[in-house]
Design a protein around this motif. Sequence first.
Motif, short mmCIF file in Angstrom:
data_model
loop_
_atom_site.label_atom_id
_atom_site.label_comp_id
_atom_site.label_asym_id
_atom_site.label_seq_id
_atom_site.Cartn_x
_atom_site.Cartn_y
_atom_site.Cartn_z
N HIS A 197 -25.99 8.49 28.42
CA HIS A 197 -27.04 8.66 29.35
C HIS A 197 -27.90 9.81 28.82
N ALA A 198 -26.97 10.99 28.46
CA ALA A 198 -27.58 12.16 27.97
C ALA A 198 -28.37 12.02 26.96
N SER A 199 -28.05 11.16 25.81
CA SER A 199 -28.82 10.66 24.65
C SER A 199 -30.15 9.96 25.10
N GLN A 200 -29.82 9.15 25.90
CA GLN A 200 -31.10 8.42 26.35
C GLN A 200 -32.33 9.26 27.01
N LEU A 201 -31.56 10.05 27.87
CA LEU A 201 -32.64 11.10 28.55
C LEU A 201 -33.38 12.06 27.33
N ARG A 202 -32.45 12.57 26.58
CA ARG A 202 -33.19 13.27 25.42
C ARG A 202 -34.30 12.53 24.80
N ARG A 203 -34.10 11.39 24.28
CA ARG A 203 -34.86 10.59 23.69
C ARG A 203 -36.14 10.21 24.27
N SER A 204 -35.97 10.29 25.68
CA SER A 204 -37.20 9.94 26.58
C SER A 204 -37.75 11.33 26.98
N GLY A 205 -37.37 12.39 26.48
CA GLY A 205 -38.28 13.43 26.72
C GLY A 205 -37.49 14.45 27.81
N ASP A 206 -36.71 13.82 28.65
CA ASP A 206 -36.03 14.67 29.69
C ASP A 206 -35.01 15.48 29.41
N GLU A 207 -35.26 16.71 28.72
CA GLU A 207 -34.16 17.44 28.12
C GLU A 207 -33.55 18.17 29.23
N ALA A 208 -34.11 18.49 30.56
CA ALA A 208 -33.39 19.11 31.48
C ALA A 208 -32.36 18.28 32.20
N GLY A 209 -32.86 16.81 32.10
CA GLY A 209 -31.79 16.04 32.80
C GLY A 209 -30.75 15.76 31.58
N ALA A 210 -30.73 15.59 30.55
CA ALA A 210 -29.78 15.41 29.45
C ALA A 210 -28.99 16.82 29.65
N ARG A 211 -29.28 18.04 29.74
CA ARG A 211 -28.67 19.11 29.77
C ARG A 211 -27.66 18.83 30.93
N GLU A 212 -28.16 18.55 32.09
CA GLU A 212 -27.39 18.54 33.29
C GLU A 212 -26.24 17.32 33.18
N VAL A 213 -26.52 16.39 32.56
CA VAL A 213 -25.54 15.38 32.30
C VAL A 213 -24.34 16.05 31.45
N LEU A 214 -24.64 16.70 30.52
CA LEU A 214 -23.84 17.24 29.56
C LEU A 214 -23.15 18.20 30.14
N ASP A 215 -23.42 19.24 30.90
CA ASP A 215 -22.88 20.32 31.64
C ASP A 215 -21.83 19.72 32.53
N GLY A 216 -22.21 18.49 32.89
CA GLY A 216 -20.90 17.82 33.81
C GLY A 216 -19.84 17.30 32.80
N LEU A 217 -19.95 17.22 31.57
CA LEU A 217 -18.77 16.81 30.69
C LEU A 217 -17.83 17.81 30.27
N HIS A 218 -18.14 19.06 30.66
CA HIS A 218 -17.16 19.99 29.99
C HIS A 218 -15.71 19.84 30.24
N GLU A 219 -15.28 19.33 31.50
CA GLU A 219 -14.04 19.48 31.63
C GLU A 219 -13.41 18.14 31.26
N ALA A 220 -14.14 17.09 31.31
CA ALA A 220 -13.41 15.89 30.23
C ALA A 220 -13.48 16.07 28.71
N ALA A 221 -14.31 16.74 28.37
CA ALA A 221 -14.31 17.08 26.83
C ALA A 221 -13.42 18.08 26.37
#
Length: 555
Positions: A210-234
């Motif tokens: 999802h983060a990759s798709q948002l980044r490709r579509s130009g929504d960098e803020a949305g991509a960053r928000e998704v990535l920020d939520g992955l820290h605990e799992a990653a």
Amino acid sequence: MPAMMRISLAIPLLLVLALPAQAARKPAPVREEPLGAVMAGEFALQSGQLSEASRWYLQAARASEDAGLAERATRIALLSNDDAGAAEALKLWRARAPKSLAMRSAEATLAIRRNNARAARRELSALMADPDEMGWRYALTALGSGGRDPDLSAKLLGELVDDGAIPAQLQAWLAFAGLAQQLDQPDLSQRIVGLVVTRFPQEPRVALLHASQLRRSGDEAGAREVLDGLHEAAANTPELRLATAAEYEALGDSQAAAGMLAEGPQDDQTYALRASLLAKADDDRALTALYDELRKEDADPEPERRLLLGQMAEFLKRPQQALDWYRSVASGNARSEARLRSANTLFELDRQAEALAELKSLQGDAAADDEARINAYLLEAELRRKAGNDAAELEVFARGLAAYPDDVEILYSRGLAWERRDRIDRAEADFRKILVIDPENTATLNALGYTLADRTQRFQEALQLIDRARTADPENAAIIDSYGWVLYRIGRLPEALIELRRAYALQKDPEIAAHVGEVLWVMGQKDEARRYFEEARKLDPENRSLQRALEKTGA
């Protein structure tokens, strides 16, 4: 030169497993009549004459009852873009064997090639509905590599989604979402990713997609928000942590990528990646803190850690400290690498004589392994080139070949050096010598084919060489790029554009982007061409192919 693979932090989010080799089958006895055709076909195949190989194998398949021979004739015909031959070979294959997943995939591929949407959809649907899990993988392969028109493949993929044909498996959804991205279809990609997120809301790999798709579509803020939520799992999953860091890096945030890697267990690999990311971000403060932390961690570091500390000192522009660390690596597997880096550091310190002496010492060290000694010749040649001493660079290659006659790496590097000097005859001689030593060396087949296509008018020879490379490695982005380039050079612009776009989807390389841009420009699509030139500039503003394309087009 053709696009080369580059080592980088960015790793593919979606790795589609290669289809397994066909189960070994005992071929039916081949009568004497087709045997000559098989031998001629194999000779043509090894010579890169795909159209001839297709003709001979089809002739052999007609004269034999062997289903395996008909299957091989089908695959070679598809590879050579011989649709008529593929259709006839498929008919023979169908008559001699039960319909299999591989046969259906070939049927779908040919239908897509012929823009027969109805037949393609029928075969793809059958593959998707097959109880064998490999069915959807064969459908994915046909959609991804079958068509000359990416829009048709995208349309068929959308229809499969509409029909609910994609299996309720995470890997299948991830793979088809990745295909939508590869086809450069942002709307379809967004739609499929949305469905994946709905079906697998708690799966970290889906969030990454999802983060990759948002980044490709130009929504960098949305991509960053998704990535920020992955820290605990990653944090405690090394592969996910690396992939998440790669997405931060793709967003242009090297600091966040380094921060992601700092979470969870650490080893020399993660330390090295963090250091390189912090250096790229020009974050000297954080890099200094990491350097000091590792220096204090162990009073007597192991050789591998000393090598790492030397690299970090280089990043911090502390060459003398780097040199001290490298020289303190007294033993182990890291010793040769440290000696090479010492020479490079001495060169950066403007102590060229010492740098060259270090390399010559390594070249003559009988205790060092051959790989290290060969690398010492290659590095010396590179340093001579940086110093602007062309004659000395060539002299190093001559010494290296005197010590290691017929070494492929040295010959290949010298071939590239001749090409840079516009001595295409000399470059060709070195590349052809490699092919005498190793006839199936795909990198050399590709390099020589591209050189002939780009710098001469010998397009038929170039095509044969590139076809030999394509036969061995049909999904290699650099080889696909070369194939697209030779098609462009012979005036087959629409076909060239399809191949070059496919290459760029597989590997974001500045040379490939420049090639796509030039073809688009010549076809009159100048706005899109400028977009590709800008992408190439972001990746490497000094790229030779980009500079030549800009000069040629005036873009």
